[in-house]
Design a protein around this motif. Sequence first.
Motif, PDB file in Angstrom:
ATOM      1  N   SER A  67      87.589   1.074 -51.862  1.00 48.32           N
ATOM      2  CA  SER A  67      87.716   2.160 -52.378  1.00 48.32           C
ATOM      3  C   SER A  67      87.154   1.715 -53.958  1.00 48.32           C
ATOM      4  CB  SER A  67      87.829   3.890 -52.380  1.00 48.32           C
ATOM      5  OG  SER A  67      87.290   3.763 -51.512  1.00 48.32           O
ATOM      6  N   LEU A  68      87.002   1.184 -54.306  1.00 48.07           N
ATOM      7  CA  LEU A  68      87.950   0.085 -55.553  1.00 48.07           C
ATOM      8  C   LEU A  68      86.690  -0.458 -55.906  1.00 48.07           C
ATOM      9  CD1 LEU A  68      91.405  -1.008 -55.900  1.00 48.07           C
ATOM     10  CD2 LEU A  68      90.521   0.901 -56.666  1.00 48.07           C
ATOM     11  N   ILE A  69      85.386   0.109 -55.647  1.00 53.33           N
ATOM     12  CA  ILE A  69      84.031  -0.855 -55.667  1.00 53.33           C
ATOM     13  C   ILE A  69      83.400  -0.732 -57.272  1.00 53.33           C
ATOM     14  CG2 ILE A  69      83.051   1.960 -56.451  1.00 53.33           C
ATOM     15  CD1 ILE A  69      81.532  -0.529 -53.379  1.00 53.33           C
ATOM     16  N   GLY A  70      84.108  -0.648 -58.252  1.00 54.04           N
ATOM     17  CA  GLY A  70      83.600  -0.869 -59.570  1.00 54.04           C
ATOM     18  C   GLY A  70      84.766  -2.253 -59.892  1.00 54.04           C
ATOM     19  N   ILE A  71      85.765  -2.220 -59.117  1.00 49.56           N
ATOM     20  CA  ILE A  71      86.469  -4.073 -59.261  1.00 49.56           C
ATOM     21  C   ILE A  71      85.088  -4.694 -58.505  1.00 49.56           C
ATOM     22  CG2 ILE A  71      88.236  -5.369 -58.487  1.00 49.56           C
ATOM     23  CD1 ILE A  71      89.893  -2.730 -59.589  1.00 49.56           C
ATOM     24  N   ALA A  72      84.893  -4.058 -57.583  1.00 49.60           N
ATOM     25  CA  ALA A  72      84.725  -4.820 -56.934  1.00 49.60           C
ATOM     26  C   ALA A  72      83.169  -5.687 -57.206  1.00 49.60           C
ATOM     27  CB  ALA A  72      84.064  -4.744 -54.877  1.00 49.60           C
ATOM     28  N   LYS A  73      82.271  -4.750 -58.240  1.00 52.16           N
ATOM     29  CA  LYS A  73      81.226  -5.141 -58.008  1.00 52.16           C
ATOM     30  C   LYS A  73      81.623  -6.424 -59.798  1.00 52.16           C
ATOM     31  CE  LYS A  73      76.799  -3.965 -59.590  1.00 52.16           C
ATOM     32  NZ  LYS A  73      76.292  -5.453 -60.066  1.00 52.16           N
ATOM     33  N   LEU A  74      82.752  -6.034 -60.602  1.00 46.34           N
ATOM     34  CA  LEU A  74      82.962  -7.094 -61.053  1.00 46.34           C
ATOM     35  C   LEU A  74      82.796  -8.080 -60.789  1.00 46.34           C
ATOM     36  CD1 LEU A  74      85.860  -5.441 -63.885  1.00 46.34           C
ATOM     37  CD2 LEU A  74      83.431  -5.654 -64.024  1.00 46.34           C
ATOM     38  N   VAL A  75      83.452  -7.967 -59.530  1.00 46.19           N
ATOM     39  CA  VAL A  75      83.698 -10.251 -58.898  1.00 46.19           C
ATOM     40  C   VAL A  75      82.238 -10.624 -58.273  1.00 46.19           C
ATOM     41  CG1 VAL A  75      84.404 -11.024 -56.858  1.00 46.19           C
ATOM     42  CG2 VAL A  75      85.797  -9.170 -58.577  1.00 46.19           C
ATOM     43  N   PHE A  76      81.918  -9.258 -58.012  1.00 42.10           N
ATOM     44  CA  PHE A  76      80.383  -9.867 -57.309  1.00 42.10           C
ATOM     45  C   PHE A  76      79.441 -10.264 -59.031  1.00 42.10           C
ATOM     46  CE2 PHE A  76      75.955  -8.606 -56.763  1.00 42.10           C
ATOM     47  CZ  PHE A  76      75.802  -9.129 -55.347  1.00 42.10           C
ATOM     48  N   ASP A  77      80.029  -9.322 -60.000  1.00 46.41           N
ATOM     49  CA  ASP A  77      78.762  -9.333 -61.087  1.00 46.41           C
ATOM     50  C   ASP A  77      79.324 -11.480 -61.531  1.00 46.41           C
ATOM     51  OD1 ASP A  77      77.335  -7.147 -60.860  1.00 46.41           O
ATOM     52  OD2 ASP A  77      78.513  -6.789 -62.317  1.00 46.41           O
ATOM     53  N   ARG A  78      80.246 -11.732 -61.584  1.00 47.79           N
ATOM     54  CA  ARG A  78      80.943 -12.867 -61.751  1.00 47.79           C
ATOM     55  C   ARG A  78      80.885 -14.519 -61.303  1.00 47.79           C
ATOM     56  NH1 ARG A  78      87.239 -11.155 -63.253  1.00 47.79           N
ATOM     57  NH2 ARG A  78      87.191 -13.472 -62.288  1.00 47.79           N
ATOM     58  N   MET A  79      80.193 -13.813 -59.742  1.00 47.92           N
ATOM     59  CA  MET A  79      80.058 -14.953 -58.655  1.00 47.92           C
ATOM     60  C   MET A  79      78.997 -15.840 -59.125  1.00 47.92           C
ATOM     61  SD  MET A  79      80.669 -12.953 -55.605  1.00 47.92           S
ATOM     62  CE  MET A  79      80.265 -14.363 -54.491  1.00 47.92           C
ATOM     63  N   ARG A  80      79.420 -17.131 -59.681  1.00 44.83           N
ATOM     64  CA  ARG A  80      77.696 -18.343 -60.049  1.00 44.83           C
ATOM     65  C   ARG A  80      77.266 -18.174 -59.135  1.00 44.83           C
ATOM     66  NH1 ARG A  80      82.250 -22.422 -62.321  1.00 44.83           N
ATOM     67  NH2 ARG A  80      82.963 -21.082 -64.300  1.00 44.83           N
ATOM     68  N   VAL A  81      77.586 -17.556 -57.419  1.00 46.39           N
ATOM     69  CA  VAL A  81      76.879 -18.481 -56.122  1.00 46.39           C
ATOM     70  C   VAL A  81      76.623 -17.168 -55.608  1.00 46.39           C
ATOM     71  CG1 VAL A  81      76.174 -20.058 -54.609  1.00 46.39           C
ATOM     72  CG2 VAL A  81      76.633 -20.808 -57.125  1.00 46.39           C
ATOM     73  N   LYS A  82      75.428 -16.639 -55.521  1.00 46.38           N
ATOM     74  CA  LYS A  82      75.897 -15.411 -54.056  1.00 46.38           C
ATOM     75  C   LYS A  82      74.997 -15.765 -52.861  1.00 46.38           C
ATOM     76  CE  LYS A  82      76.455 -12.270 -57.498  1.00 46.38           C
ATOM     77  NZ  LYS A  82      76.089 -12.356 -58.591  1.00 46.38           N
TER      78      LYS A  82
END
Length: 107
Positions: A67-82
């Motif tokens: 339930s730490l969706i904000g941190i999940a989004k930060l990690v997701f946004d920093r991913m160079r490749v998805k």
Amino acid sequence: MTAVVTMYAKYRQIEDARRMFDRIPERDLVTWNAIISGAIHGYAVRDGFELLLNVSTALVDMYAKCSLIGIAKLVFDRMRVKNVVSWNSMIDGYAQCGDSVEAMALF
């Protein structure tokens, strides 16, 4: 005290996070999640594993499940490749947290 553990972990001060964790007299699920996610993420960043697609995706999934969706989004946004898995992890994370608007927007 759990918030302080999370703060230390976010700023990669894992030793301080652990010291604060050790001082908490009654640890609950949130407290354990804070220290585990901070210890795992800190290790991944320190040793360069965060750059690997599957590791970043696993971190997104882990934070969302905690339930730490904000941190999940930060990690997701920093991913160079998805890839499809990383996108699905983030979308599913929003859905699990009850944020259907963000889930649909990301979809």
